[in-house]
Write a protein that holds these residues in place. Sequence first.
Motif, PDB file in Angstrom:
ATOM      1  N   THR A   1      18.903  -6.600   5.908  1.00 16.07           N
ATOM      2  CA  THR A   1      19.960  -5.999   6.626  1.00 16.07           C
ATOM      3  C   THR A   1      19.435  -4.567   7.417  1.00 16.07           C
ATOM      4  N   CYS A   2      19.071  -3.763   6.350  1.00 13.94           N
ATOM      5  CA  CYS A   2      18.651  -2.466   6.893  1.00 13.94           C
ATOM      6  C   CYS A   2      17.637  -1.652   6.205  1.00 13.94           C
ATOM      7  N   VAL A   3      16.486  -2.454   6.111  1.00 17.29           N
ATOM      8  CA  VAL A   3      15.087  -2.131   5.237  1.00 17.29           C
ATOM      9  C   VAL A   3      15.568  -1.303   4.064  1.00 17.29           C
ATOM     10  N   ASP A   4      16.325  -1.994   3.225  1.00 19.43           N
ATOM     11  CA  ASP A   4      17.194  -1.384   2.101  1.00 19.43           C
ATOM     12  C   ASP A   4      16.185  -0.554   1.112  1.00 19.43           C
ATOM     13  N   GLU A   5      14.836  -1.467   0.824  1.00 19.68           N
ATOM     14  CA  GLU A   5      14.035  -0.829  -0.252  1.00 19.68           C
ATOM     15  C   GLU A   5      13.170   0.299   0.345  1.00 19.68           C
ATOM     16  N   TRP A   6      12.682   0.319   1.396  1.00 19.82           N
ATOM     17  CA  TRP A   6      12.166   1.259   2.154  1.00 19.82           C
ATOM     18  C   TRP A   6      13.085   2.587   1.953  1.00 19.82           C
ATOM     19  N   THR A   7      14.241   2.275   2.652  1.00 14.30           N
ATOM     20  CA  THR A   7      15.341   3.410   2.650  1.00 14.30           C
ATOM     21  C   THR A   7      15.382   4.208   1.218  1.00 14.30           C
ATOM     22  N   MET A   8      15.472   3.315   0.292  1.00 15.56           N
ATOM     23  CA  MET A   8      15.811   3.690  -1.046  1.00 15.56           C
ATOM     24  C   MET A   8      14.498   4.572  -1.562  1.00 15.56           C
ATOM     25  N   ALA A   9      13.416   3.959  -1.282  1.00 18.51           N
ATOM     26  CA  ALA A   9      12.310   4.574  -1.797  1.00 18.51           C
ATOM     27  C   ALA A   9      11.956   5.982  -1.100  1.00 18.51           C
ATOM     28  N   SER A  10      12.084   5.856   0.191  1.00 18.37           N
ATOM     29  CA  SER A  10      11.971   7.216   0.831  1.00 18.37           C
ATOM     30  C   SER A  10      12.779   8.289   0.388  1.00 18.37           C
ATOM     31  N   ALA A  11      14.109   8.039   0.474  1.00 22.43           N
ATOM     32  CA  ALA A  11      15.108   8.931   0.127  1.00 22.43           C
ATOM     33  C   ALA A  11      14.993   9.526  -1.299  1.00 22.43           C
ATOM     34  N   GLY A  12      14.759   8.457  -2.233  1.00 28.35           N
ATOM     35  CA  GLY A  12      14.470   8.976  -3.702  1.00 28.35           C
ATOM     36  C   GLY A  12      13.157   9.812  -3.796  1.00 28.35           C
ATOM     37  N   PHE A  13      12.407   9.624  -3.132  1.00 28.02           N
ATOM     38  CA  PHE A  13      10.975  10.460  -3.298  1.00 28.02           C
ATOM     39  C   PHE A  13      11.293  11.614  -2.798  1.00 28.02           C
ATOM     40  N   ALA A  14      12.048  11.895  -1.591  1.00 33.79           N
ATOM     41  CA  ALA A  14      12.364  13.516  -1.160  1.00 33.79           C
ATOM     42  C   ALA A  14      13.335  13.881  -2.087  1.00 33.79           C
ATOM     43  N   MET A  15      14.195  13.187  -2.598  1.00 38.70           N
ATOM     44  CA  MET A  15      15.047  13.818  -3.653  1.00 38.70           C
ATOM     45  C   MET A  15      14.393  14.392  -4.783  1.00 38.70           C
ATOM     46  N   GLY A  16      13.648  13.592  -5.255  1.00 40.18           N
ATOM     47  CA  GLY A  16      12.598  13.923  -6.485  1.00 40.18           C
ATOM     48  C   GLY A  16      11.898  15.354  -6.225  1.00 40.18           C
ATOM     49  N   ALA A  17      11.168  15.305  -5.038  1.00 39.73           N
ATOM     50  CA  ALA A  17      10.345  16.356  -4.607  1.00 39.73           C
ATOM     51  C   ALA A  17      11.377  17.742  -4.488  1.00 39.73           C
ATOM     52  N   THR A  18      12.489  17.447  -4.275  1.00 42.00           N
ATOM     53  CA  THR A  18      13.278  18.747  -3.994  1.00 42.00           C
ATOM     54  C   THR A  18      13.681  19.332  -5.336  1.00 42.00           C
ATOM     55  N   LEU A  19      13.980  18.440  -6.260  1.00 41.06           N
ATOM     56  CA  LEU A  19      14.294  18.902  -7.535  1.00 41.06           C
ATOM     57  C   LEU A  19      13.066  19.352  -8.334  1.00 41.06           C
ATOM     58  N   MET A  20      11.917  19.044  -7.899  1.00 39.47           N
ATOM     59  CA  MET A  20      10.633  19.605  -8.746  1.00 39.47           C
ATOM     60  C   MET A  20      10.661  21.084  -8.315  1.00 39.47           C
ATOM     61  N   VAL A  21      11.011  21.383  -7.134  1.00 35.40           N
ATOM     62  CA  VAL A  21      10.916  22.812  -6.513  1.00 35.40           C
ATOM     63  C   VAL A  21      12.555  23.513  -7.186  1.00 35.40           C
ATOM     64  N   THR A  22      13.329  23.036  -7.031  1.00 43.43           N
ATOM     65  CA  THR A  22      14.513  23.822  -7.341  1.00 43.43           C
ATOM     66  C   THR A  22      14.858  23.870  -8.802  1.00 43.43           C
ATOM     67  N   GLY A  23      14.485  22.988  -9.552  1.00 45.49           N
ATOM     68  CA  GLY A  23      14.919  22.914 -11.108  1.00 45.49           C
ATOM     69  C   GLY A  23      16.281  22.259 -11.015  1.00 45.49           C
ATOM     70  N   SER A  24      17.171  22.392 -12.281  1.00 46.64           N
ATOM     71  CA  SER A  24      18.327  22.058 -12.108  1.00 46.64           C
ATOM     72  C   SER A  24      19.546  23.033 -12.144  1.00 46.64           C
ATOM     73  N   GLY A  25      19.194  24.530 -12.163  1.00 49.69           N
ATOM     74  CA  GLY A  25      20.165  25.457 -11.880  1.00 49.69           C
ATOM     75  C   GLY A  25      21.278  25.633 -13.034  1.00 49.69           C
ATOM     76  N   LEU A  26      22.268  26.175 -12.466  1.00 52.32           N
ATOM     77  CA  LEU A  26      23.233  26.694 -13.545  1.00 52.32           C
ATOM     78  C   LEU A  26      23.996  25.624 -14.410  1.00 52.32           C
TER      79      LEU A  26
END
Length: 361
Positions: free
Chosen positions: A142-167
């Motif tokens: 329907t909407c290239v589901d798995e590509w979307t999940m993997a792309s968004a998940g990769f970017a989310m993980g990359a963001t958390l590697m920089v910021t850490g978890s915070g307060l």
Amino acid sequence: MDTSSNSARQWTPESLFAMAGLMALAVRLVQGWIFWGGASRRFFYDFHSIHGSEYAVKLDPNVHGYLANKLVHAMPGSMFPGLLQWVVMHGGFLLFMVWFWSLVELVVGVGLILGIATRLLAFASLGLNISLMLIFGWMGSTCVDEWTMASAGFAMGATLMVTGSGLWSVDHWIANRWPSLGEKGWFRWLFSGPLPMQATRRWGAALGILSLLFTVGFYQYIHGAVISPLHARVSFHKHDLALNTLSAQTDGKLRFHAYVDAGPDTAKLYLIDARLVNAQGKTVENWNGKQLSTLPKSAIDNLFHQPWASQIKPTRYGLGGITGAKAFITLPGQHSLASGRYTLRLMNIDGRTWSAPVTVS
């Protein structure tokens, strides 16, 4: 009174990273819940009662809902179809991998939700999303589901590697409870806390660019539309059938290998007609849907014999197979044939046809 300088002096590296992690709280919780959701459905929720016993359906190789069949469905469009087939054919190793990746998802999911070992688990999430892209990225009717999940998940993980978890995290609580531990370099790189600003700038830029390359690169490879017209490398909308290893005998008996190598994994490809055509275009053998639907089990030799795996089987309408199914099919002879070259033509319920040459000897 100059309040700006006083306000600026309040921002230490510790407080900056604590706030950055808090700003990324939504990313951490959602990414964590995605992995927790997938793992928890297998470990805690998806149980069926079979003959009075409870089975974890997705983790039990003896039931039809076993998770490994997703690998069979994904095999045609994955980056390493041969490797996936090898894994599926080795049941013990396959079971180990199903449990291993499920446990990794569980640990990553719970860890990110709690905010413990955040940078390490965010890095692990990159590995999970890379695996998702390499194996399942082509799927999604329907909407290239798995590509979307993997792309968004990769970017989310990359963001958390920089910021850490915070307060709001276990990492922050540990660093406050044991300050000497929180100041260790390894703790900050693997858990959370301030990193050198120069390293933060470099890692932030590098991971941002890498996320973009990961997303756009695989979009082009799988779906096109970056430097070429939109096209699917392997169709996830329409079924396709690969035919090879054909042979026929003078008594009309025909044997061939069929592989459902494209299409949605939510519906079967139905073959309702098979015919052998001579060089003049005349049909000399014909097997209709009713005849195909009554083929004996001995006439269909599936590569995957497991009870959960995709297979080509007789159905009410003819022969049916879900994406990933592979089988040698033998059609009984009905008429004597002269030696020579012929063409096998198969038609599915939608009227689509596939042809392959065959020699009668």
